[in-house]
Scaffold this active site. Structure first.
Site, PDB file in Angstrom:
ATOM      1  N   THR A 141       4.672 -10.757  -6.575  1.00  0.00           N
ATOM      2  CA  THR A 141       4.934  -9.391  -6.112  1.00  0.00           C
ATOM      3  C   THR A 141       6.394  -8.980  -6.305  1.00  0.00           C
ATOM      4  O   THR A 141       6.729  -7.801  -6.212  1.00  0.00           O
ATOM      5  CB  THR A 141       4.552  -9.216  -4.631  1.00  0.00           C
ATOM      6  OG1 THR A 141       5.282 -10.139  -3.834  1.00  0.00           O
ATOM      7  CG2 THR A 141       3.061  -9.423  -4.447  1.00  0.00           C
ATOM      8  N   GLU A 175      -5.471   4.246   9.628  1.00  0.00           N
ATOM      9  CA  GLU A 175      -6.393   3.135   9.875  1.00  0.00           C
ATOM     10  C   GLU A 175      -5.977   1.857   9.161  1.00  0.00           C
ATOM     11  O   GLU A 175      -6.005   0.770   9.747  1.00  0.00           O
ATOM     12  CB  GLU A 175      -7.811   3.537   9.455  1.00  0.00           C
ATOM     13  CG  GLU A 175      -8.860   2.489   9.771  1.00  0.00           C
ATOM     14  CD  GLU A 175     -10.262   2.924   9.396  1.00  0.00           C
ATOM     15  OE1 GLU A 175     -11.198   2.151   9.643  1.00  0.00           O
ATOM     16  OE2 GLU A 175     -10.417   4.039   8.849  1.00  0.00           O
ATOM     17  N   ASP A 220       0.459  -0.693  -0.107  1.00  0.00           N
ATOM     18  CA  ASP A 220       0.694  -1.895  -0.919  1.00  0.00           C
ATOM     19  C   ASP A 220      -0.597  -2.545  -1.417  1.00  0.00           C
ATOM     20  O   ASP A 220      -0.695  -2.940  -2.583  1.00  0.00           O
ATOM     21  CB  ASP A 220       1.487  -2.931  -0.119  1.00  0.00           C
ATOM     22  CG  ASP A 220       2.977  -2.636  -0.100  1.00  0.00           C
ATOM     23  OD1 ASP A 220       3.470  -2.031  -1.066  1.00  0.00           O
ATOM     24  OD2 ASP A 220       3.644  -3.005   0.885  1.00  0.00           O
ATOM     25  N   ASN A 248       4.449   0.724   4.835  1.00  0.00           N
ATOM     26  CA  ASN A 248       5.400   0.854   3.732  1.00  0.00           C
ATOM     27  C   ASN A 248       5.698   2.314   3.393  1.00  0.00           C
ATOM     28  O   ASN A 248       6.529   2.585   2.536  1.00  0.00           O
ATOM     29  CB  ASN A 248       4.901   0.114   2.477  1.00  0.00           C
ATOM     30  CG  ASN A 248       3.849   0.888   1.718  1.00  0.00           C
ATOM     31  OD1 ASN A 248       3.061   1.633   2.302  1.00  0.00           O
ATOM     32  ND2 ASN A 248       3.823   0.720   0.407  1.00  0.00           N
ATOM     33  N   LYS A 258       8.824  -3.800   7.312  1.00  0.00           N
ATOM     34  CA  LYS A 258       7.473  -3.260   7.251  1.00  0.00           C
ATOM     35  C   LYS A 258       6.698  -3.409   8.558  1.00  0.00           C
ATOM     36  O   LYS A 258       5.824  -2.588   8.856  1.00  0.00           O
ATOM     37  CB  LYS A 258       6.689  -3.916   6.102  1.00  0.00           C
ATOM     38  CG  LYS A 258       7.178  -3.497   4.732  1.00  0.00           C
ATOM     39  CD  LYS A 258       6.307  -4.100   3.643  1.00  0.00           C
ATOM     40  CE  LYS A 258       6.761  -3.631   2.266  1.00  0.00           C
ATOM     41  NZ  LYS A 258       5.879  -4.123   1.196  1.00  0.00           N
TER      42      LYS A 258
END
Length: 299
Positions: free
Chosen positions: A241, A92, A116, A101, A80
């Site tokens: 997660t 941004e 994410d 991602n 990532k």
């Protein structure tokens, strides 16, 4: 695990548009199930495939997006942040997080996005939970932890205690805390994850604990950063997660502690995927349809 029959035929032909997922490990991913069934539901001529790509293979893999005229790709661990130098632009939020991602290919111009953090916050809202004004303890300052921290701060979390080990992500953790304190209304502090007494103390006063590390996922599926259930309290949220395995070691500890709200990363995966789906296709993912497929799969 990820083969769901929907009764719809997905026809691949000379006009099929390819989208990928580049990560390592990757074969556990439910993203192909999610996206391919969403394409079929909406009658879109796209196909989503997994590619096992580590940091070493990453440069050539990103070149392949251009060469094969793919519409784009999802990017997951461990790529990532490593992917950023190979892209042409960052939006941004990705620039702020220094993590990507999702890649969108517009005629050879590759733009990196991060969905994410949006997916994480939306997954809590889907459960009727509002963490505005609350305290978060977050472990991990990498490609998942960074957008979670930034989006939580943007959306009104009052305090974030960020824990990380003293590794290559430590400087990123320092940067995250500085940006949150300077550019949002939240107050962030940085802590050494090796200091277990400090982690225990911060957990005692928090409203939500989020593990954004890879601990709990293969090959670390028998591990958790919090092993003692007494470190948790009932009226908090514990959020891992990781979503494969569906119930992680952390979740088992939290349930043993009687925590009211315990989640894996499936909701976050779904909502971040919906945001990426919109970027690639311009259409809204049929979220409830996909949610029913994903959750029903392991009932």
């Amino acid at each position: 695990m990820n083969n769901i029959h929907t009764g719809k035929n997905i026809s691949l032909n000379g006009h099929t548009i390819l989208i990928g997922l580049m990560a390592d490990p990757i074969r556990h991913s439910m993203s192909p199930t999610m996206h391919n069934n969403a394409f079929a539901k909406l009658g879109l001529n796209y196909a989503y495939l997994c590619f096992e790509i580590d940091n070493q293979k990453l440069p050539k893999a990103i070149d392949a997006i251009r060469t094969l005229d793919m519409r784009g790709s999802n990017i997951s661990m461990p790529n990532k942040q490593k992917v950023i130098p190979y892209l042409d632009r960052l939006d941004e939020s990705a620039e702020l997080c220094q993590a990507v991602n999702t890649i969108v290919n517009d005629h050879g111009i590759l733009t990196g996005y991060t969905t994410d953090g949006i997916g994480f916050m939306q997954s809590l809202k889907d459960e009727g939970l509002d963490i505005t004004g609350q305290k978060m303890v977050l472990t991990g300052a990498g490609g998942a932890g960074t957008p979670i921290a930034m989006q939580a701060a943007i959306e009104g979390v009052k305090e974030i205690a960020l824990f990380n080990i003293d590794d290559d992500k430590w400087e990123n953790a320092v940067r995250n805390v500085k940006i949150i304190n300077e550019k949002t209304g939240a107050h962030a502090t940085l802590h050494h994850l090796e200091d277990q007494a400090d982690l225990k103390k911060e957990l005692a006063s928090c409203d939500i604990y989020v593990d954004a590390t890879g601990v709990g996922m293969k090959p670390l599926e028998d591990m958790t950063l919090v092993e003692d259930p007494t470190w948790f309290h009932q009226d908090m949220i514990v959020y891992d997660t990781v979503y494969a395995p569906r119930e992680t070691k952390l979740m088992q500890v939290a349930k043993q502690a009687g925590v009211d709200h315990v989640f894996n990363g499936l909701g976050m995966m779904l909502e971040q995927g919906a945001a990426a789906f919109k970027l690639w296709t311009g259409q809204d993912m049929p979220v409830e349809y996909i949610r029913n497929l994903l959750f029903k799969e392991e009932d």
